[in-house]
Motif scaffolding. Structure first.
Motif, PDB file in Angstrom:
ATOM      1  N   GLN A 139       6.052  -5.476  40.440  1.00 41.09           N
ATOM      2  CA  GLN A 139       5.903  -4.065  40.804  1.00 41.09           C
ATOM      3  C   GLN A 139       4.435  -3.723  40.993  1.00 41.09           C
ATOM      4  O   GLN A 139       4.054  -3.090  41.983  1.00 41.09           O
ATOM      5  N   GLY A 140       3.596  -4.173  40.032  1.00 43.62           N
ATOM      6  CA  GLY A 140       2.171  -3.873  40.121  1.00 43.62           C
ATOM      7  C   GLY A 140       1.541  -4.453  41.368  1.00 43.62           C
ATOM      8  O   GLY A 140       0.740  -3.808  42.048  1.00 43.62           O
ATOM      9  N   GLY A 141       1.912  -5.687  41.685  1.00 42.58           N
ATOM     10  CA  GLY A 141       1.343  -6.324  42.864  1.00 42.58           C
ATOM     11  C   GLY A 141       1.709  -5.587  44.140  1.00 42.58           C
ATOM     12  O   GLY A 141       0.877  -5.438  45.045  1.00 42.58           O
ATOM     13  N   THR A 142       2.965  -5.114  44.204  1.00 41.01           N
ATOM     14  CA  THR A 142       3.384  -4.394  45.408  1.00 41.01           C
ATOM     15  C   THR A 142       2.606  -3.101  45.568  1.00 41.01           C
ATOM     16  O   THR A 142       2.202  -2.732  46.674  1.00 41.01           O
ATOM     17  N   VAL A 143       2.372  -2.407  44.439  1.00 42.68           N
ATOM     18  CA  VAL A 143       1.621  -1.153  44.522  1.00 42.68           C
ATOM     19  C   VAL A 143       0.227  -1.417  45.069  1.00 42.68           C
ATOM     20  O   VAL A 143      -0.277  -0.695  45.935  1.00 42.68           O
ATOM     21  N   ILE A 144      -0.390  -2.499  44.585  1.00 41.87           N
ATOM     22  CA  ILE A 144      -1.732  -2.822  45.083  1.00 41.87           C
ATOM     23  C   ILE A 144      -1.706  -3.115  46.579  1.00 41.87           C
ATOM     24  O   ILE A 144      -2.590  -2.698  47.343  1.00 41.87           O
ATOM     25  N   ALA A 145      -0.666  -3.812  46.998  1.00 41.01           N
ATOM     26  CA  ALA A 145      -0.580  -4.130  48.432  1.00 41.01           C
ATOM     27  C   ALA A 145      -0.436  -2.871  49.264  1.00 41.01           C
ATOM     28  O   ALA A 145      -1.009  -2.783  50.356  1.00 41.01           O
ATOM     29  N   THR A 146       0.301  -1.870  48.748  1.00 43.50           N
ATOM     30  CA  THR A 146       0.428  -0.639  49.530  1.00 43.50           C
ATOM     31  C   THR A 146      -0.906   0.077  49.608  1.00 43.50           C
ATOM     32  O   THR A 146      -1.207   0.738  50.611  1.00 43.50           O
ATOM     33  N   GLY A 147      -1.748  -0.067  48.560  1.00 34.08           N
ATOM     34  CA  GLY A 147      -3.078   0.523  48.625  1.00 34.08           C
ATOM     35  C   GLY A 147      -3.878  -0.049  49.777  1.00 34.08           C
ATOM     36  O   GLY A 147      -4.493   0.668  50.573  1.00 34.08           O
TER      37      GLY A 147
END
Lengths: 236, 86, 492
Positions: A139-147
């Motif tokens: 989940q954390g990695g995906t959020v960073i990717a959306t950033g």
């Protein structure tokens, strides 16, 4: 003349497909009612009862994903790696210079940079606290990717150096496998938990779980960013 | 408790409607948005079923990244579905 | 003292993650790393082989005993297939050291390494969800490898493969979910022990979903429509890997599920019928082909049909023949795909038109192809003969005489289209537009090794017989599997 007869044939096929689908739907539904969805039994019961004793992690889902079934997680991380690599392999050689026809609005251009910092902080929070609150590496990695996606869309000519992505991805993956190999050499089985377990609720608890999840967070974030960058670079 | 039931039913209905819309429309961008609505409703349902981890993952990936990837693919190809010709 | 078999999976993973970094050191470092890792895998699997045949080994992962943790179940059949997969992967990787596609992309080596690792994981694991994860790894790298040349046929085949593979994964996941819901465990031995406790309707549903999903992966009729396109569109060494490695892993999963986990005799009989159908349809389709690679794909499907037929019969000799045919089919098809890849590259294409008379320009390569063709047809003293003989005698003993006739008829059809290809290659006038170039050593060595194996196994089948017997015993002895995996297992 031709159009009329085509429509008639299409309609008969449509009805047949509809009937088959409804029949299959009923069968699946009846199967669903036979499933036992009330008690927790088997391995799940063991996990719920013994999670604190085995891993001192407050989040049972995390301890199942990383500790009890960590091998599967390693496999899934590999699958993600394969998807990004496969995409890179197929799209390579097509890179074109990006020209944006419509520039983003000024507010977006100026606001997106601080927003990137907040999004990355949020994503990092999610995967560092994987063993304490819901969430974790993926989940954390995906959020960073959306950033990073926000940056790619809002700013003109924003580029992420491929070297950074490659190094982060590889190093994070190697960390995961190395932690497993440490477990093999120190405790005799791959991915065994070899660090002290600490107390539930502390940041530094649950042995190897935070380390693995941080590595997974980095890996997923850099992979998805690379994937998006690859795809964006192909569009004229 | 009753509100929870109402919300669940609403989510399921929205999911089915969005899925049906996504299949029937011939504008591929609308179809992709429809499928992202399905993912979003699924993530809400997961939350109601006491699974926050899964809900987070589904929201981030299903309703977010996956939609975007499809949109890039559509931009590279055709936006409207062609009718079946004889 | 031998190394922990988990290294067969952990080391390729480690190397695959570090290949992008190795690209900074030397451009071809990735390729050499890939071959070296596959060599390591081959050594490790061969050294574990004798131990596993004495007593099956159970390797615990993450320190939790089954059924609460994942374990590797290294039984005779598993380790035998692991040896075959690693060896085939290594031989093909030598061929790839000089292939043009790999010179332009290092990602190719990562994908090849992961295909072989995925297949090894499938045959070594003792947990059903873990098997699913490794199946995903193998499938996704296959999709990428099919379309890696970015030509029209490859991309089309890749998309078809991807869509069908996704359907297969969905059904597999549904079946596994049903089993997990009913029995509360994901460990294969535990599921096997308690399979009869499932609600019969749900059990039937789970078995059929898994049969469907694994059938797609093992290229069973009518679920194999995607396969000829993939064999034609993928680069030749990749197609060799598909027929030698990935389909074997799929077949292993099917066998393990139907024999050990669910022990469902009606589905096993169904396997036999579908096997015969596969043989008939594939061999007849191969007759009509004008492209040699596609024809090889159909021929490969036909041989898989023979394996499925033998597995479906279920007697001990039939299973021994099936395991033997696993080896023969892998070696023969790898030989043929590798040689046709080179011939097609030099001739500019792989249709009959383009390959006319190529045998006169490149006698060595065409000769290798001819030996492979003779092996597939079942000529003694090459290896195809013994395994087909074993399967057919076992079938005759089990009183399926009509089916034996059908398989023999299919062999005649095989002979027909293979001789046609050989005639086109050897007896047509020499083509003037193609110049003769020297064939690089990296291409020659694997072909020589493979031909050596074809002839060697054909002349001395007795050398491998005890392994076939051991593997067949393992498939049939369900109780032993359960007790060993749940209690302890042998020492390394």
């Amino acid at each position: 003349m031709k159009r009329v007869s085509l429509k008639k044939r299409f309609r008969v096929k449509n009805i047949f497909v509809f009937v088959v689908l409804v029949y299959l739907g009923f069968q699946m539904l009846s199967l669903g009612f036979l499933l036992d969805l009330k008690d927790v039994k088997g391995v799940a019961k063991y996990y719920l009862e013994n999670d604190i004793k085995d891993t001192q992690s407050a989040n049972v889902v995390t301890s199942i994903v990383v500790n009890y079934r960590g091998f599967d997680t390693l496999g899934e991380v590999t699958v993600l790696f394969l998807a990004a690599t496969g995409l890179g392999a197929i799209l390579s050689g097509y890179r074109k210079v990006k020209k944006q026809k419509i520039l983003a609005n000024t507010m977006l251009q100026y606001g997106s940079k601080p927003l990137l910092a907040i999004i990355i902080l949020f994503g990092a929070y999610i995967f560092i606290h994987g063993h304490l609150s819901p969430g974790g590496g993926f989940q954390g990695g995906t959020v960073i990717a959306t950033g990073f996606l926000l940056m790619l869309l809002a700013l003109e000519g924003y580029e992420i150096k491929h070297g950074y992505i490659k190094w982060t991805e590889s190093l994070a993956g190697l960390t995961f496998v190395t932690v497993g190999l440490f477990g093999l050499f120190l405790l005799g089985s791959f991915l065994a938990d070899f660090l002290p377990l600490g107390k539930v609720g502390n940041l530094f608890s649950s042995g190897v779980i935070p380390i693995i999840y941080v590595a997974v967070g980095f890996k997923v974030g850099s992979e998805l960013t690379g994937l998006l960058d690859n795809m964006m670079g192909v569009v004229e | 408790m009753a509100t929870l039931v109402i919300i669940t039913v609403l989510c399921v209905v929205l999911m089915v409607v969005a899925a049906w819309f996504a299949i029937r429309t011939s504008d591929l961008v609308s179809a992709v948005i429809g499928s992202s609505v399905v993912s979003l409703m699924a993530s809400v349902l997961f939350l109601i079923l006491h699974a926050p981890d899964v809900a987070m993952t589904e929201a981030a990936i299903g309703a977010g990244l996956s939609t975007f990837v499809f949109l890039i693919a559509i931009r590279k190809t055709e936006r409207y579905e062609k009718d079946e010709e004889q | 003292m031998s190394l922990n078999p988990i290294l067969m999976i952990a080391v390729p993973l480690f190397v695959a993650f570090s290949i992008p970094l190795l690209g900074y050191i030397h451009k071809k470092a990735g390729l050499y790393a890939m071959s070296a890792t596959l060599l390591f895998n081959t050594f490790l699997s061969f050294s574990t082989l004798p131990h596993a045949f004495e007593k099956p080994i159970r390797v615990i992962i993450a320190g939790y005993k089954p059924p609460f943790g994942i374990n590797l179940a290294i039984t005779p059949f598993s380790i035998f297939l692991a040896c075959l997969i690693s060896l085939m992967g290594f031989i093909v990787s030598i061929y790839l050291l000089k292939d043009e596609t790999t010179e332009t992309q290092e990602k190719f080596s990562m994908l090849i390494l992961l295909v072989v690792m995925g297949a090894t994981g499938i045959v070594l694991t003792g947990d059903i969800f873990n098997m699913f994860v490794f199946l995903e790894i193998m499938s996704i790298s296959s999709y990428a490898l099919t379309s890696i040349r970015k030509d029209r046929k490859g991309s089309e085949a890749g998309i078809k493969f991807l869509l069908v593979g996704s359907i297969s994964s969905t059904f597999l996941l549904l079946g596994i979910a049903i089993i997990y819901n009913q029995l509360g465990t994901l460990n294969m031995a535990d599921i096997a022990r308690r399979f009869s406790q499932m609600n019969p309707k749900l059990a039937f549903a789970a078995v059929s979903f898994l049969f469907l999903g694994l059938g797609i992966e093992s290229e069973m009729f009518p679920l194999n429509a995607w396969a000829p396109d993939v064999y034609q569109g993928a680069p030749a060494p990749v197609a060799a890997l598909f027929s030698a490695v990935t389909v074997k892993a799929g077949l292993y999963a099917m066998i393990r599920f139907l024999y050990t986990i669910s022990n469902n005799s009606s589905f096993i009989k169904l396997l036999m019928l579908f096997g015969i159908a596969t043989v008939i349809v594939s061999e007849l389709s191969a007759l009509k082909q004008t492209d040699v690679k596609r024809m090889l794909g159909y021929s490969s499907l036909g041989q898989i049909g023979v394996i499925l037929f033998a597995v479906g019969i279920g007697t001990k000799t039939a299973l021994e023949g099936a395991v033997f045919h696993f080896v023969n089919h892998a070696v023969l098809k790898a030989t043929m795909f590798l040689s046709i890849g080179l011939l097609a590259k030099y001739a500019g294409g792989s249709s009959f038109e383009e390959l006319k008379g190529i045998g006169k320009k490149y006698p060595f390569l065409a000769g290798v192809f001819a030996i492979g063709a003779l092996g597939v047809m079942g000529f003694p003293p090459l290896n195809g003969f013994m395994s087909k003989l074993m399967i057919l005698t076992a079938a005759a003993k089990a009183e399926h005489v009509v089916l034996v006739m059908l398989v023999l008829a299919a062999s005649v059809v095989e002979g027909f289209y293979y001789f046609r290809v050989l005639q086109v290659m050897f007896r047509e006038p020499e083509p003037t537009r193609i110049e003769k170039r020297s064939v690089s050593l990296a291409f020659v060595i694997p072909l020589v090794v493979l031909v050596g194996m074809i002839v060697g196994i054909g002349l001395f089948p007795g050398v491998l017989m005890p392994y076939f017997k051991g593997a067949a015993m393992d498939i049939l002895s369900r109780g032993d599997y359960i007790s060993v995996m749940l209690s302890g297992g042998g020492a390394l």
